[in-house]
Motif scaffolding. Structure first.
Motif, PDB file in Angstrom:
ATOM      1  N   ASN A 149       0.638  -1.269  -0.021  1.00  0.00           N
ATOM      2  CA  ASN A 149      -0.178  -0.137  -0.032  1.00  0.00           C
ATOM      3  C   ASN A 149       0.882   1.354   0.049  1.00  0.00           C
ATOM      4  O   ASN A 149       0.284   2.532  -0.171  1.00  0.00           O
ATOM      5  CB  ASN A 149      -0.995   0.025   1.079  1.00  0.00           C
ATOM      6  CG  ASN A 149      -0.218  -0.111   2.450  1.00  0.00           C
ATOM      7  OD1 ASN A 149       0.620   0.495   2.873  1.00  0.00           O
ATOM      8  ND2 ASN A 149      -0.572  -1.281   3.089  1.00  0.00           N
ATOM      9  N   HIS A 150       2.239   1.021   0.101  1.00  0.00           N
ATOM     10  CA  HIS A 150       3.125   2.343  -0.009  1.00  0.00           C
ATOM     11  C   HIS A 150       4.575   1.668  -0.355  1.00  0.00           C
ATOM     12  O   HIS A 150       5.142   0.792   0.114  1.00  0.00           O
ATOM     13  CB  HIS A 150       3.087   2.780   1.579  1.00  0.00           C
ATOM     14  CG  HIS A 150       3.908   4.143   1.452  1.00  0.00           C
ATOM     15  ND1 HIS A 150       5.449   4.101   1.632  1.00  0.00           N
ATOM     16  CD2 HIS A 150       3.619   5.383   1.839  1.00  0.00           C
ATOM     17  CE1 HIS A 150       5.811   5.335   1.426  1.00  0.00           C
ATOM     18  NE2 HIS A 150       4.750   6.031   1.510  1.00  0.00           N
ATOM     19  N   LEU A 151       5.189   2.410  -1.409  1.00  0.00           N
ATOM     20  CA  LEU A 151       6.432   2.155  -1.982  1.00  0.00           C
ATOM     21  C   LEU A 151       7.351   3.109  -1.766  1.00  0.00           C
ATOM     22  O   LEU A 151       7.135   4.065  -2.039  1.00  0.00           O
ATOM     23  CB  LEU A 151       6.279   1.907  -3.473  1.00  0.00           C
ATOM     24  CG  LEU A 151       7.390   1.392  -4.029  1.00  0.00           C
ATOM     25  CD1 LEU A 151       7.976  -0.143  -3.703  1.00  0.00           C
ATOM     26  CD2 LEU A 151       7.058   1.165  -5.475  1.00  0.00           C
ATOM     27  N   SER A 152       8.274   3.018  -1.186  1.00  0.00           N
ATOM     28  CA  SER A 152       9.576   3.843  -1.071  1.00  0.00           C
ATOM     29  C   SER A 152      10.711   3.498  -2.067  1.00  0.00           C
ATOM     30  O   SER A 152      11.099   2.570  -2.063  1.00  0.00           O
ATOM     31  CB  SER A 152      10.037   4.133   0.287  1.00  0.00           C
ATOM     32  OG  SER A 152       8.959   4.392   1.174  1.00  0.00           O
ATOM     33  N   ILE A 153      11.173   4.413  -2.800  1.00  0.00           N
ATOM     34  CA  ILE A 153      12.203   4.334  -3.836  1.00  0.00           C
ATOM     35  C   ILE A 153      13.443   5.093  -3.444  1.00  0.00           C
ATOM     36  O   ILE A 153      13.105   6.370  -3.559  1.00  0.00           O
ATOM     37  CB  ILE A 153      11.782   4.466  -5.359  1.00  0.00           C
ATOM     38  CG1 ILE A 153      10.537   3.716  -5.578  1.00  0.00           C
ATOM     39  CG2 ILE A 153      13.020   4.412  -6.396  1.00  0.00           C
ATOM     40  CD1 ILE A 153      10.000   4.083  -7.038  1.00  0.00           C
ATOM     41  N   HIS A 154      14.422   4.680  -3.200  1.00  0.00           N
ATOM     42  CA  HIS A 154      15.792   5.330  -2.783  1.00  0.00           C
ATOM     43  C   HIS A 154      16.660   5.145  -3.898  1.00  0.00           C
ATOM     44  O   HIS A 154      17.078   4.123  -4.244  1.00  0.00           O
ATOM     45  CB  HIS A 154      16.205   4.595  -1.480  1.00  0.00           C
ATOM     46  CG  HIS A 154      17.437   5.418  -1.071  1.00  0.00           C
ATOM     47  ND1 HIS A 154      18.594   4.764  -0.378  1.00  0.00           N
ATOM     48  CD2 HIS A 154      17.766   6.580  -1.241  1.00  0.00           C
ATOM     49  CE1 HIS A 154      19.430   5.415  -0.258  1.00  0.00           C
ATOM     50  NE2 HIS A 154      19.076   6.698  -0.593  1.00  0.00           N
TER      51      HIS A 154
END
Length: 210
Positions: A149-154
């Motif tokens: 439900n939440h994606l973080s792209i570093h």
């Protein structure tokens, strides 16, 4: 900042060249399921510019809409979805120069991440090849990204420039509406209140007297 970089192991994911076809536009339509109002990007040079790189697949080569990093090469994009997503693939499209990211690290279901949080182990990470055409897909681990439900792209680094540029991020997968279960609170009477059941209590007392 330089908080995290792709490690020596597990970074090289398989990548497949896809043909430029109308079907790709359908498969890469998850941008419509992003809650853009709450999407954030740390270290972007222009506030809100990161929201423009989540766009239709046939507009991926529009380099007029892109995000530039600010003080160094790092970017951290926090992407909330409007439901639950099963992610299957990602495309990273950027200019064919040293500002192109050379690595991405993916985290799931960790809203409001900061650069301090990127020191933790990502769910998956990739070394990237330069892809100015947006035709190179990096497949994601199906089991690891089955309920997102939440994606973080570093983006920790690039191919040598002081700042990083991104013009398109494509996400392929399946979206389902979030299940909002309503909690019904039921009060069970362990001991009846006499005021609520006067007749029943009177009848019980009458039986006991008899």
């Amino acid at each position: 900042m330089s908080h995290g970089h792709c490690g020596s192991g597990g970074c090289n994911g398989d990548h497949n060249h896809e043909h430029d076809s109308p079907e790709m536009g359908v498969e890469y339509s998850l941008y419509t399921k992003i809650d853009k109002e709450n999407l954030t990007c740390l270290n972007e040079a222009v506030d809100g510019s990161c929201k423009t790189i989540f766009k239709p697949w046939d507009q991926r080569l529009n380099f007029e809409t892109m995000v530039d990093s600010d003080v160094d090469e790092e970017l951290l994009i926090n992407i909330p979805f409007t439901g639950n997503v099963k992610l299957k693939g990602i495309i990273i499209c950027a200019p064919d120069d040293e500002s192109h990211p050379n690595c991405v690290r993916l985290f799931k279901n960790r809203p409001h991440m900061t650069f301090d949080d990127t020191t933790t182990e990502p769910v998956q990470e990739f070394h990237l090849n330069r892809d100015p055409t947006g035709l190179l897909e990096y497949p994601l681990k199906a089991v690891s990204f089955s309920s997102v439900n939440h994606l973080s792209i570093h983006v920790p680094s690039n191919f040598g420039n002081d700042t990083t540029k991104l013009c398109y991020i494509g996400l392929r997968g399946e979206w389902t509406a979030a299940q909002r279960s309503e909690i019904l609170i039921t009060n069970y009477e362990l001991r009846p209140n006499v005021a609520d059941h006067p007749n029943r209590v009177w009848e019980q007392a009458s039986h006991e007297i008899q």
